[in-house]
Write an enzyme that holds these catalytic residues in place. Sequence first.
Site, mmCIF file in Angstrom:
data_model
loop_
_atom_site.group_PDB
_atom_site.id
_atom_site.type_symbol
_atom_site.label_atom_id
_atom_site.label_comp_id
_atom_site.label_asym_id
_atom_site.label_seq_id
_atom_site.Cartn_x
_atom_site.Cartn_y
_atom_site.Cartn_z
ATOM 1 N N TRP A 36 -0.600 -4.040 6.829
ATOM 2 C CA TRP A 36 -0.581 -3.587 5.424
ATOM 3 C C TRP A 36 -1.703 -4.336 4.696
ATOM 4 O O TRP A 36 -1.775 -5.576 4.792
ATOM 5 C CB TRP A 36 0.798 -3.942 4.856
ATOM 6 C CG TRP A 36 1.038 -3.534 3.450
ATOM 7 C CD1 TRP A 36 0.876 -2.291 2.924
ATOM 8 C CD2 TRP A 36 1.525 -4.374 2.383
ATOM 9 N NE1 TRP A 36 1.233 -2.304 1.596
ATOM 10 C CE2 TRP A 36 1.632 -3.562 1.239
ATOM 11 C CE3 TRP A 36 1.876 -5.724 2.283
ATOM 12 C CZ2 TRP A 36 2.076 -4.056 0.010
ATOM 13 C CZ3 TRP A 36 2.324 -6.206 1.069
ATOM 14 C CH2 TRP A 36 2.415 -5.374 -0.039
ATOM 15 N N ASP A 81 7.853 -9.831 7.921
ATOM 16 C CA ASP A 81 7.893 -8.975 6.749
ATOM 17 C C ASP A 81 8.729 -7.756 7.129
ATOM 18 O O ASP A 81 8.338 -6.984 8.004
ATOM 19 C CB ASP A 81 6.467 -8.557 6.352
ATOM 20 C CG ASP A 81 6.447 -7.778 5.044
ATOM 21 O OD1 ASP A 81 7.526 -7.455 4.522
ATOM 22 O OD2 ASP A 81 5.334 -7.492 4.556
ATOM 23 N N LYS A 84 12.456 0.627 -0.125
ATOM 24 C CA LYS A 84 12.578 1.873 0.634
ATOM 25 C C LYS A 84 14.029 2.162 1.015
ATOM 26 O O LYS A 84 14.497 3.276 0.799
ATOM 27 C CB LYS A 84 11.721 1.829 1.899
ATOM 28 C CG LYS A 84 10.426 1.031 1.788
ATOM 29 C CD LYS A 84 9.325 1.753 1.075
ATOM 30 C CE LYS A 84 8.194 0.778 0.769
ATOM 31 N NZ LYS A 84 6.968 1.347 0.345
HETATM 32 C C1 LMR Z 1 2.733 1.368 1.332
HETATM 33 O O1 LMR Z 1 2.270 0.689 2.260
HETATM 34 O O2 LMR Z 1 2.338 2.488 1.044
HETATM 35 C C2 LMR Z 1 3.871 0.786 0.509
HETATM 36 O O3 LMR Z 1 4.284 -0.425 1.047
HETATM 37 C C3 LMR Z 1 3.550 0.716 -0.932
HETATM 38 C C4 LMR Z 1 2.578 -0.369 -1.251
HETATM 39 O O4 LMR Z 1 2.892 -1.176 -2.133
HETATM 40 O O5 LMR Z 1 1.498 -0.430 -0.666
#
Ligand code: LMR
Length: 394
Positions: free
Chosen positions: A127, A208, A243
């Site tokens: 992420w 996480d 979520k």
């Molecule tokens: C995502 O990866 O789309 C979600 O976790 C929302 C975000 O805050 O990035």
Amino acid sequence: MFEIAQPPDLDKIIQLMGIFKADPREGKVDLGVGVYKTPEGLTPVMKAVKQAEERIWAAQDSKSYVGLAGDPAFLDAMRGLILGDSVLPSRVASVATPGGTGAVRQVLELVKMLTPDAQVWVSEPSWPNHAVIIDHLGLTRKSYRYYDAATGGVDRTRMMSDLADVSPGDLILLHGCCHNPTGADLTMEDWNDIAALCLKTGAIPFIDIAYQGFGDGLEEDAAGMRDLAAQVPEMFLAASCSKNFGLYRERVGMALVITGEGKPQEVAVGLLASMNRKNYSFPPDHGARVVSVILGDPVLCTAWRAELSEMRRTIIKNRKILADALRDLTGSDRFGFLAGHRGMFSRCGATADEVMAIRTVYGVYMVGDGRINVAGLTPGNIPIVAKALAEGIA
Ligand code: LMR
């Protein structure tokens, strides 16, 4: 001062939300930010959440402060949901945070304060906000290879070979389940290998977990993480309720530290609470209270679990329908991996140029690295997406 300041680099997921909104085309499809949609394309408030809110509204007679760490009932219920009975409660310190992102930030800031030389190992890819927060705090960031685009699976050989270079006290950041952005998850054997590595090297796992219940089930999604927690002397966790409770905008999260019983746990409790005080004082309460009301009431909890299962089934079904449609269109199984992935996301294999072309030609929006939000698929848009991927990816 702002005459000389530079504008920030915008997060690519957040940026995409604005670009999608500005597109006037009728049939555009949003597979960007991770938000669950029903087959009708809606993101409703969960029924259990509404009921909990009604109860809170009727019974709550004060909005006075609760405590720096948040409501103990929330912390207790969430610890159970995340860790089960893998670790003695007396070994766990925790605080409520604004969302899972708040928890990631609190954990990393604590690590920066206590062991500024610790390196943080992040999966490649991960992420994007992980790297941003680590860099912002001035911690040293290292990456470990994670994903094998050729197979659509975890590249465990390269992962373990990169992680062999960790030093004692380094953090290994792992996604508890439903890896974002790839959708490729660790097996129980992988979790055990990582536990053995941590025990051998003195590295500390940092999990996480933002999608518990979206993969194979609440317990199934937590199994690897719990197995690891039961084996290592110390571990950090950041959890999100955005979520699985659909509480996105309420910002409900929790940071946890697993450590030794007695003084280390007491010190960790105090440090986490003081970290909250320094950053925003008291954590938000409303969404956390919704969660504790749900988890604390057997009837409401059963209803919530059923709704969550329904969401999970829809995501798994979306995966299968999309993979089948792509098999029909391409006459091959090259997108078959989409059905085997878990959680909201998959990397579909589009290059950055292909992502842009698919956006322009078909109005299908995905993140620049080819990440699609499978939970944003509906029976109505799957044919459009399947055509776009079949024709748009070389
Ligand atoms: C995502 O990866 O789309 C979600 O976790 C929302 C975000 O805050 O990035």
